[in-house]
Design an enzyme around this catalytic site. Structure first.
Site: not given
Length: 315
Positions: A242-245
């Site tokens: 996801s964008k947090r990764h």
């Protein structure tokens, strides 16, 4: 598998959510949908799924568009913005209500969680509390679609035959949320129909949503598109990337590395002489030689942050 998807015009699409910059998992979906559309001379549309306003990050949509351009993608027509289509969504919702398929629900999410007989992969199963009418003292919150006590079956072009019994897996599902926003399930069906999308190519995390969308198509008397779900790129923790990764770098010199990695992730054998080719050339190769039969079913871990620096190993 025969890759002839029919004689009608092929229309594919890519539909990112502007909740952050483009990341490798989204790039995989973009590459798969683009190459399949161009492989047979079809159109490729771009839709910005900014329906969930509270989750939209200012500037993220422009960043995604710039990243796609750097990677050499060219879409047909103008970008479709879900946030500008409320009137159309309301029109279709009113049509469903007029046919007795939609009812008001006064339950909060917490109450559904507490009263659901069980929760499956798709979350808590709505127990039908308000199906026959709002209980005394209840005010309407969400609007739900009545589902039949029968299975929806379809053939995914990667995962094969998929069957889901809507009543026991999800129950009557939400079309308009308590906060007034239209639900993803409704919007995506209307958008795909209105744009003439003939095949939906996206990540396997949405495989469980497909039966609901097929049922909605059927309720409205609309042609059901073909579906092809792609394996997911997983982060080191085993969760969906996801964008947090991490996000896709906007450096045009690294875009080719990321595209080649996405093609290889989808089982496509990129020729050695193209490993360092410009993005547009890689996409042209993919559009000419993309093979559905080579797409793996299994999602797997990856570390996209290392692609530009250390090369594409372990895909």
């Amino acid at each position: 598998m025969n890759q002839d998807f029919g004689t009608t015009e092929y229309v594919g699409r890519f539909a990112p959510s502007p909740t952050g910059p483009l990341h490798f998992g989204s790039l995989v979906a973009a590459v798969g949908s683009y190459c399949l559309a161009r492989r047979i001379g079809g159109r490729w549309l771009l839709r910005m799924e900014d329906l969930d306003r509270p989750r939209v990050i200012p500037g993220a949509a422009d960043e995604i568009l710039r990243a796609l351009e750097l990677c050499g993608f060219e879409w047909d027509g103008e970008v479709l913005w879900q946030s500008r289509r409320d009137e159309r969504y309301r029109q279709v919702l009113d049509e469903l209500r007029g046919r007795g398929l939609v009812f008001d629900c006064g339950c909060s999410r917490r109450e559904v969680l507490a009263s659901a007989p069980h929760a499956g992969e798709e979350g808590p199963v709505y127990p039908g509390t308000c199906r026959a009418g709002l209980p005394p003292g209840r005010r309407p919150r969400a609007e739900r679609l009545r589902v039949p006590a029968e299975a929806v079956t379809f053939c995914d072009l990667v995962f094969g035959v998929v069957e889901q019994h809507l009543a026991t897996v999800v129950g009557d599902f939400v079309l308009r949320r308590a906060d007034g926003l239209f639900a993803y399930q409704l919007a995506v069906v209307i958008d795909d129909h209105d744009c003439g999308v003939s095949q939906v190519v996206r990540g396997a995390d949405l495989l469980g949503s497909t039966p609901r969308q097929i049922y909605l198509h059927q309720c409205l008397g609309w042609q059901v598109p073909d579906y092809l779900h792609l394996p997911l790129a997983l982060a080191a923790d085993g969760e969906k990337l996801s964008k947090r990764h991490g996000s896709l770098p906007l450096d045009v010199h690294a875009a080719g590395d990321w595209l080649a990695a996405a093609l290889e992730f989808l089982g496509q054998k990129v020729p050695a002489e193209l490993k360092s080719a410009p993005p547009a050339e890689l996409l042209r190769w993919g559009a000419s030689f993309f093979d559905v039969r080579s797409i793996p079913r299994c999602s797997r871990r990856c570390d996209p942050v290392t692609i530009p620096r250390e090369g594409r190993t372990g895909w």
